[in-house]
Design a protein around this motif. Structure first.
Motif, PDB file in Angstrom:
ATOM      1  N   ASP A 231      15.192  28.879   1.260  1.00  0.00           N
ATOM      2  CA  ASP A 231      14.276  29.998   1.034  1.00  0.00           C
ATOM      3  C   ASP A 231      14.965  31.194   0.366  1.00  0.00           C
ATOM      4  O   ASP A 231      14.882  32.331   0.805  1.00  0.00           O
ATOM      5  N   LEU A 232      15.674  30.879  -0.717  1.00  0.00           N
ATOM      6  CA  LEU A 232      16.157  31.871  -1.675  1.00  0.00           C
ATOM      7  C   LEU A 232      15.590  31.596  -3.061  1.00  0.00           C
ATOM      8  O   LEU A 232      15.664  32.451  -3.941  1.00  0.00           O
ATOM      9  N   PHE A 233      15.046  30.379  -3.252  1.00  0.00           N
ATOM     10  CA  PHE A 233      14.527  29.952  -4.553  1.00  0.00           C
ATOM     11  C   PHE A 233      13.072  30.384  -4.695  1.00  0.00           C
ATOM     12  O   PHE A 233      12.264  30.183  -3.786  1.00  0.00           O
ATOM     13  N   GLY A 234      12.756  30.953  -5.835  1.00  0.00           N
ATOM     14  CA  GLY A 234      11.381  31.349  -6.101  1.00  0.00           C
ATOM     15  C   GLY A 234      10.522  30.162  -6.485  1.00  0.00           C
ATOM     16  O   GLY A 234      10.832  29.448  -7.438  1.00  0.00           O
ATOM     17  N   VAL A 235       9.440  29.939  -5.714  1.00  0.00           N
ATOM     18  CA  VAL A 235       8.502  28.851  -5.977  1.00  0.00           C
ATOM     19  C   VAL A 235       7.105  29.462  -6.026  1.00  0.00           C
ATOM     20  O   VAL A 235       6.678  30.111  -5.056  1.00  0.00           O
ATOM     21  N   PRO A 236       6.365  29.297  -7.110  1.00  0.00           N
ATOM     22  CA  PRO A 236       5.045  29.922  -7.213  1.00  0.00           C
ATOM     23  C   PRO A 236       4.142  29.522  -6.043  1.00  0.00           C
ATOM     24  O   PRO A 236       4.027  28.345  -5.696  1.00  0.00           O
ATOM     25  N   GLY A 237       3.509  30.530  -5.431  1.00  0.00           N
ATOM     26  CA  GLY A 237       2.590  30.291  -4.328  1.00  0.00           C
ATOM     27  C   GLY A 237       3.239  30.142  -2.969  1.00  0.00           C
ATOM     28  O   GLY A 237       2.537  30.064  -1.963  1.00  0.00           O
ATOM     29  N   TRP A 238       4.572  30.095  -2.932  1.00  0.00           N
ATOM     30  CA  TRP A 238       5.280  29.985  -1.660  1.00  0.00           C
ATOM     31  C   TRP A 238       5.966  31.312  -1.350  1.00  0.00           C
ATOM     32  O   TRP A 238       6.534  31.952  -2.245  1.00  0.00           O
ATOM     33  N   PRO A 239       5.946  31.747  -0.092  1.00  0.00           N
ATOM     34  CA  PRO A 239       6.615  33.007   0.245  1.00  0.00           C
ATOM     35  C   PRO A 239       8.128  32.877   0.139  1.00  0.00           C
ATOM     36  O   PRO A 239       8.686  31.781   0.207  1.00  0.00           O
ATOM     37  N   LEU A 240       8.784  34.010  -0.048  1.00  0.00           N
ATOM     38  CA  LEU A 240      10.249  34.065  -0.059  1.00  0.00           C
ATOM     39  C   LEU A 240      10.680  35.179   0.889  1.00  0.00           C
ATOM     40  O   LEU A 240      10.422  36.351   0.636  1.00  0.00           O
ATOM     41  N   ARG A 241      11.313  34.787   1.981  1.00  0.00           N
ATOM     42  CA  ARG A 241      11.736  35.759   2.985  1.00  0.00           C
ATOM     43  C   ARG A 241      13.249  35.824   3.159  1.00  0.00           C
ATOM     44  O   ARG A 241      13.759  36.758   3.780  1.00  0.00           O
ATOM     45  N   ALA A 242      13.980  34.825   2.687  1.00  0.00           N
ATOM     46  CA  ALA A 242      15.433  34.756   2.862  1.00  0.00           C
ATOM     47  C   ALA A 242      15.826  34.809   4.341  1.00  0.00           C
ATOM     48  O   ALA A 242      16.908  35.261   4.685  1.00  0.00           O
ATOM     49  N   SER A 243      14.921  34.360   5.204  1.00  0.00           N
ATOM     50  CA  SER A 243      15.152  34.303   6.650  1.00  0.00           C
ATOM     51  C   SER A 243      15.562  35.655   7.222  1.00  0.00           C
ATOM     52  O   SER A 243      16.433  35.759   8.096  1.00  0.00           O
ATOM     53  N   THR A 244      14.911  36.713   6.737  1.00  0.00           N
ATOM     54  CA  THR A 244      15.170  38.056   7.242  1.00  0.00           C
ATOM     55  C   THR A 244      13.847  38.776   7.470  1.00  0.00           C
ATOM     56  O   THR A 244      12.825  38.445   6.850  1.00  0.00           O
ATOM     57  N   ARG A 245      13.868  39.772   8.347  1.00  0.00           N
ATOM     58  CA  ARG A 245      12.712  40.651   8.547  1.00  0.00           C
ATOM     59  C   ARG A 245      12.745  41.840   7.594  1.00  0.00           C
ATOM     60  O   ARG A 245      11.806  42.631   7.554  1.00  0.00           O
ATOM     61  N   ALA A 246      13.826  41.967   6.840  1.00  0.00           N
ATOM     62  CA  ALA A 246      13.955  43.068   5.887  1.00  0.00           C
ATOM     63  C   ALA A 246      13.250  42.719   4.580  1.00  0.00           C
ATOM     64  O   ALA A 246      13.096  41.545   4.242  1.00  0.00           O
ATOM     65  N   PRO A 247      12.829  43.719   3.812  1.00  0.00           N
ATOM     66  CA  PRO A 247      12.262  43.438   2.494  1.00  0.00           C
ATOM     67  C   PRO A 247      13.346  42.943   1.540  1.00  0.00           C
ATOM     68  O   PRO A 247      14.491  43.406   1.588  1.00  0.00           O
ATOM     69  N   VAL A 248      12.983  41.988   0.684  1.00  0.00           N
ATOM     70  CA  VAL A 248      13.947  41.454  -0.279  1.00  0.00           C
ATOM     71  C   VAL A 248      13.343  41.480  -1.673  1.00  0.00           C
ATOM     72  O   VAL A 248      12.124  41.414  -1.841  1.00  0.00           O
ATOM     73  N   PRO A 249      14.186  41.578  -2.700  1.00  0.00           N
ATOM     74  CA  PRO A 249      13.673  41.571  -4.078  1.00  0.00           C
ATOM     75  C   PRO A 249      13.079  40.217  -4.442  1.00  0.00           C
ATOM     76  O   PRO A 249      13.426  39.186  -3.859  1.00  0.00           O
ATOM     77  N   ASP A 250      12.197  40.220  -5.420  1.00  0.00           N
ATOM     78  CA  ASP A 250      11.612  38.991  -5.951  1.00  0.00           C
ATOM     79  C   ASP A 250      12.488  38.485  -7.089  1.00  0.00           C
ATOM     80  O   ASP A 250      12.630  39.160  -8.108  1.00  0.00           O
ATOM     81  N   PRO A 251      13.079  37.278  -6.964  1.00  0.00           N
ATOM     82  CA  PRO A 251      13.962  36.795  -8.028  1.00  0.00           C
ATOM     83  C   PRO A 251      13.231  36.103  -9.167  1.00  0.00           C
ATOM     84  O   PRO A 251      13.866  35.681 -10.140  1.00  0.00           O
ATOM     85  N   GLY A 252      11.905  35.946  -9.054  1.00  0.00           N
ATOM     86  CA  GLY A 252      11.177  35.183 -10.060  1.00  0.00           C
ATOM     87  C   GLY A 252      11.166  33.701  -9.712  1.00  0.00           C
ATOM     88  O   GLY A 252      11.512  33.291  -8.604  1.00  0.00           O
ATOM     89  N   VAL A 253      10.767  32.898 -10.654  1.00  0.00           N
ATOM     90  CA  VAL A 253      10.592  31.464 -10.435  1.00  0.00           C
ATOM     91  C   VAL A 253      11.883  30.721 -10.770  1.00  0.00           C
ATOM     92  O   VAL A 253      12.522  30.977 -11.798  1.00  0.00           O
ATOM     93  N   SER A 254      12.246  29.780  -9.910  1.00  0.00           N
ATOM     94  CA  SER A 254      13.458  28.988 -10.127  1.00  0.00           C
ATOM     95  C   SER A 254      13.220  27.903 -11.165  1.00  0.00           C
ATOM     96  O   SER A 254      12.399  26.995 -10.952  1.00  0.00           O
ATOM     97  N   PRO A 255      13.947  27.918 -12.281  1.00  0.00           N
ATOM     98  CA  PRO A 255      13.814  26.827 -13.240  1.00  0.00           C
ATOM     99  C   PRO A 255      14.360  25.512 -12.696  1.00  0.00           C
ATOM    100  O   PRO A 255      13.942  24.437 -13.138  1.00  0.00           O
ATOM    101  N   LEU A 256      15.271  25.579 -11.733  1.00  0.00           N
ATOM    102  CA  LEU A 256      15.805  24.347 -11.156  1.00  0.00           C
ATOM    103  C   LEU A 256      14.730  23.616 -10.350  1.00  0.00           C
ATOM    104  O   LEU A 256      14.581  22.393 -10.475  1.00  0.00           O
ATOM    105  N   VAL A 257      13.967  24.344  -9.557  1.00  0.00           N
ATOM    106  CA  VAL A 257      12.871  23.709  -8.820  1.00  0.00           C
ATOM    107  C   VAL A 257      11.852  23.114  -9.794  1.00  0.00           C
ATOM    108  O   VAL A 257      11.404  21.963  -9.633  1.00  0.00           O
ATOM    109  N   GLU A 258      11.496  23.877 -10.823  1.00  0.00           N
ATOM    110  CA  GLU A 258      10.538  23.374 -11.807  1.00  0.00           C
ATOM    111  C   GLU A 258      11.058  22.116 -12.508  1.00  0.00           C
ATOM    112  O   GLU A 258      10.312  21.171 -12.737  1.00  0.00           O
ATOM    113  N   ARG A 259      12.344  22.099 -12.808  1.00  0.00           N
ATOM    114  CA  ARG A 259      12.939  20.950 -13.478  1.00  0.00           C
ATOM    115  C   ARG A 259      12.917  19.718 -12.576  1.00  0.00           C
ATOM    116  O   ARG A 259      12.601  18.607 -13.022  1.00  0.00           O
ATOM    117  N   LEU A 260      13.238  19.887 -11.289  1.00  0.00           N
ATOM    118  CA  LEU A 260      13.231  18.755 -10.359  1.00  0.00           C
ATOM    119  C   LEU A 260      11.824  18.182 -10.200  1.00  0.00           C
ATOM    120  O   LEU A 260      11.641  16.959 -10.132  1.00  0.00           O
TER     121      LEU A 260
END
Length: 397
Positions: free
Chosen positions: A42-71
């Motif tokens: 949960d550090l990889f950006g996936v469209p439609g899926w939340p990204l929390r980085a397993s923290t209660r703190a706010p985190v920046p949005d890294p955008g969409v992972s091209p590696l996930v899209e490629r796989l």
């Protein structure tokens, strides 16, 4: 789904899963990875899926992972997102949602930061997992969960870190975990478009890095068993020395992590766990001169590693200093004496993420103790070929 720490639809006593969609993201039906499923740290950006980085703190949005899209385009299906050590700044699996437990040893840690990734693979919930590695975050959980981890050469084009919430731009890598080298190799071959066939062990020059006092007796015995296996297969193995690199690694990683999370650090109570918050504030307090000096030390260590890897085809090293420690344990007893857990682990793994060399961590014949196999920069295909052959040899009684 109201709480990503408790996704519905699957028993999850280890708290490995951060998000499970109603159905997996399907891969292309005719791709070379069709039939394989993977989990996504949960550090990889996936469209439609939340990204929390397993923290209660706010985190920046890294955008969409091209590696996930490629796989996905290559045919693999994405099952969901896995928990990690909070924002990837740790090696046990502790996070803002209760932390992740070991797949088979209750009360023990799975390793981190790719904790849920390793657990999802070890429990056969997926065929492979996407993780990240900044100081050992693929290799440590692979070792403590008894699976294979691969940290590619830094900035390998097949394993991009774009669309991944960073911890340290200098040290971050993306890579897979799986139950065997063959699966890792299949994924790597699909991403690169060329083969990484098994490579003979006969004639290899192997440097053994296992500093006296840094590992327990059972870890040392497990590594020596691997060296005996290599020698019987025709390799030569000689001891080598390499320094502890944490005086370069820690300032670089903490200063860069503080930059990533600078917006949250402006809040009075951003929501990080106390250790995470203290580490980020420590990084924010470093001066430019201190960070620059750390980069200078890194350049020196890089030259030393490059020299070693001109004299040896591979380096062999322990992946962890002990078997999996207890949850909440922050110190381990080593032959050198009591040692903070974080230092004990990172001094074994951080050199190769700080310096960007490719590494495969393999299970040894001793359960939940892994061995690192390190190759020269850019020799990822050959490393996987050697790891395939070594894995098969270790499996032979």
């Amino acid at each position: 789904m109201s709480d990503p720490a408790s996704p519905t639809g699957r028993p999850d006593p280890q708290r490995a899963w951060a998000f499970l969609p109603a159905s997996p993201l399907p891969g292309a039906p005719d791709g070379p990875l069709r039939g394989l499923s993977f989990s996504v740290k949960d550090l990889f950006g996936v469209p439609g899926w939340p990204l929390r980085a397993s923290t209660r703190a706010p985190v920046p949005d890294p955008g969409v992972s091209p590696l996930v899209e490629r796989l996905l385009a290559l045919g693999a299906s994405a099952a969901g997102k896995t928990h990690l050590h909070e924002i990837a700044l740790g090696i046990t699996g502790l996070n803002g949602f209760g932390g992740t437990g070991h797949p088979t040893l209750p009360g023990r840690v799975p390793g981190g930061s790719s904790s849920g990734a390793a657990v999802s693979v070890a429990l056969k919930q997926v065929d492979f997992a996407l993780g990240t590695d900044t100081g050992g975050s693929i290799r440590v959980p692979a070792a403590w969960c008894g699976v294979v981890g691969f940290k590619p050469t830094k900035d390998h084009p097949a394993w991009p870190t774009g669309g991944v919430l960073p911890l340290s731009v200098t040290c971050d890598h993306a890579g897979p975990l799986a139950r065997d080298v063959a699966t890792v190799t299949r994924v790597h071959e699909a991403l690169t478009g060329h083969a990484a066939p098994p490579v003979p062990l006969d004639g290899l020059r192997v440097g053994l890095w296992c500093p006296a006092g840094w590992v327990t007796d059972d870890v040392r015995a497990a590594l020596l068993d691997v060296t005996d296996t290599l020698r019987r297969a025709g390799a030569t193995v000689d001891p080598v020395e390499f320094p502890e690199v944490l005086d370069a690694y820690s300032p670089i990683v903490l200063s860069e992590a503080a930059q990533v999370h600078r917006a949250a650090l402006r809040l009075d109570d951003p929501g990080f766990l106390p250790f995470t918050l203290a580490s980020l504030r420590q990084g924010a307090a470093l001066t430019g001169a201190e960070v620059q000096a750390a980069h200078g030390r890194r350049a020196t260590y890089r030259a030393q590693l490059d020299d070693l890897l001109t004299r040896f085809d591979l380096l062999l090293a322990p992946a962890v200093p002990t078997p999996p420690p207890a949850q909440g344990q922050d110190e381990v007893l080593l032959p050198d004496g009591p040692t903070p857990l974080r230092r004990a682990v990172l001094r074994l793994t951080a050199p190769f993420s700080l310096l960007g060399a490719p590494v495969v961590t393999l299970p040894t014949r001793t359960p939940f103790v892994g061995a690192q196999v390190i190759a020269p920069h850019g020799q990822d295909d050959r490393l996987l070929g050697l790891a395939q052959r070594l894995e098969r040899t270790l499996e032979t009684p």
